[in-house]
Design a protein around this motif. Sequence first.
Motif, PDB file in Angstrom:
ATOM      1  N   GLU A 107      59.872  40.915  28.984  1.00  0.00           N
ATOM      2  CA  GLU A 107      58.731  40.386  29.729  1.00  0.00           C
ATOM      3  C   GLU A 107      58.375  41.398  30.815  1.00  0.00           C
ATOM      4  OE1 GLU A 107      57.447  36.541  32.501  1.00  0.00           O
ATOM      5  OE2 GLU A 107      59.374  36.552  31.459  1.00  0.00           O
ATOM      6  N   VAL A 108      57.133  41.848  30.793  1.00  0.00           N
ATOM      7  CA  VAL A 108      56.646  42.786  31.806  1.00  0.00           C
ATOM      8  C   VAL A 108      55.403  42.171  32.432  1.00  0.00           C
ATOM      9  CG1 VAL A 108      55.854  45.118  32.305  1.00  0.00           C
ATOM     10  CG2 VAL A 108      57.492  44.731  30.446  1.00  0.00           C
ATOM     11  N   ARG A 109      55.440  41.985  33.748  1.00  0.00           N
ATOM     12  CA  ARG A 109      54.322  41.391  34.472  1.00  0.00           C
ATOM     13  C   ARG A 109      53.872  42.344  35.573  1.00  0.00           C
ATOM     14  NH1 ARG A 109      54.440  36.276  32.529  1.00  0.00           N
ATOM     15  NH2 ARG A 109      52.446  35.964  33.564  1.00  0.00           N
ATOM     16  N   GLU A 110      52.598  42.236  35.942  1.00  0.00           N
ATOM     17  CA  GLU A 110      52.079  43.116  36.989  1.00  0.00           C
ATOM     18  C   GLU A 110      50.946  42.424  37.734  1.00  0.00           C
ATOM     19  OE1 GLU A 110      51.227  47.665  36.793  1.00  0.00           O
ATOM     20  OE2 GLU A 110      49.355  46.668  36.219  1.00  0.00           O
ATOM     21  N   TYR A 111      50.994  42.541  39.044  1.00  0.00           N
ATOM     22  CA  TYR A 111      49.842  42.187  39.867  1.00  0.00           C
ATOM     23  C   TYR A 111      49.387  43.464  40.556  1.00  0.00           C
ATOM     24  CZ  TYR A 111      46.682  40.269  43.267  1.00  0.00           C
ATOM     25  OH  TYR A 111      45.558  40.006  44.004  1.00  0.00           O
ATOM     26  N   ARG A 112      48.085  43.759  40.412  1.00  0.00           N
ATOM     27  CA  ARG A 112      47.567  44.984  41.015  1.00  0.00           C
ATOM     28  C   ARG A 112      46.121  44.786  41.443  1.00  0.00           C
ATOM     29  NH1 ARG A 112      47.575  51.039  38.186  1.00  0.00           N
ATOM     30  NH2 ARG A 112      46.958  52.219  40.061  1.00  0.00           N
ATOM     31  N   ASP A 113      45.835  45.140  42.671  1.00  0.00           N
ATOM     32  CA  ASP A 113      44.464  45.196  43.167  1.00  0.00           C
ATOM     33  C   ASP A 113      44.344  46.413  44.082  1.00  0.00           C
ATOM     34  OD1 ASP A 113      45.613  44.450  45.588  1.00  0.00           O
ATOM     35  OD2 ASP A 113      44.903  42.382  45.509  1.00  0.00           O
ATOM     36  N   ASP A 114      43.344  46.445  44.894  1.00  0.00           N
ATOM     37  CA  ASP A 114      43.136  47.616  45.758  1.00  0.00           C
ATOM     38  C   ASP A 114      44.158  47.709  46.888  1.00  0.00           C
ATOM     39  OD1 ASP A 114      40.939  48.307  44.243  1.00  0.00           O
ATOM     40  OD2 ASP A 114      39.505  47.284  45.554  1.00  0.00           O
TER      41      ASP A 114
END
Length: 321
Positions: A107-114
């Motif tokens: 399981e690979v999760r990511e949260y990304r924004d500026d």
Amino acid sequence: MAFQNGPLSSLVVRDGQVNFPRIPPRQLCTSEDVRGLLTDKFVVILGDSNSRSFYKDVLYLLLRDDDASPYLTPQEYFWTKKEVERSFLDDKLLAGGEKGRGTNYREVREYRDDTYWIQFHFITRCYDDNVESILKGISSCPRTPDVVIVCSMPWDLTRYPEPKMAYLANLDKLFSHMNAAMPPSCVKLWLLYPPVGQVALKGTFLTPEFAAAKETLPQDIVTGNQLSGQIAAQHRIHVLDLYRPFFWCQDQREKDGVHWKNRARRRMTNIILLKVNELTSRCSVLQNRGNLGISSIQCMETLWFNPYSQFFIIDPKAFVR
């Protein structure tokens, strides 16, 4: 029984359990604190379902509305639905996520924004081909992670051949690869595992064919923590102990023997973030606050009972017998 004098006077023992006083909200990391700490930071977390709950709790603190509930629900921490959790608070499931309890679970999760960039990788072993691939991928990223947090033990000690000997060898490989793959500017943090109880054979990493392992796992965790901390220190990897702060809080553990209730989960998140802040010297608010959020726990560690003392092992050979 209550302690009448000294720093432990606020602790009360009932039926063999220590009831810690409720920590005032101002002494915990607030959403504002976490946003200040993690702004423009790239954080990578490797671990099991307890590490995933830390990842989720951090996202919740970063993104929750002021009017929202202070904690995630158990269902949100540890999803139990048959379908894959495609997104949590607008994060993305990059790979894996199929239900299962095998050692090949991914399981690979990511949260990304500026502003924020946080990744989570589910691992079932501290070092194998999967972890090697993860570290190679991280090292080839256009941006080097600012913080890498790793925690792995129960799967290692129960689901693989010759688990204890392999675990110690794999730790050496893990820390060597971490140092080779990431520059000194990257904060590398190894978490000692919190206490486990009688692990259920349903809803956890254990299945009936591994039932014998649940009898020895609580003590194996203690010994494994001692040795993994020593190996990490030899490689100049920072170590954070999550065992002793929760040794007397085991009534706050879920019935499955591995996971933790929301207040304990938030306390754990708080301790980890305070350590990250200490190592990065990022958030002046947290620096001024110091460790007030865990002051009673620190008193317990230094002045009362140290659970490591009765299991202290110098020779690793005693662990792998």
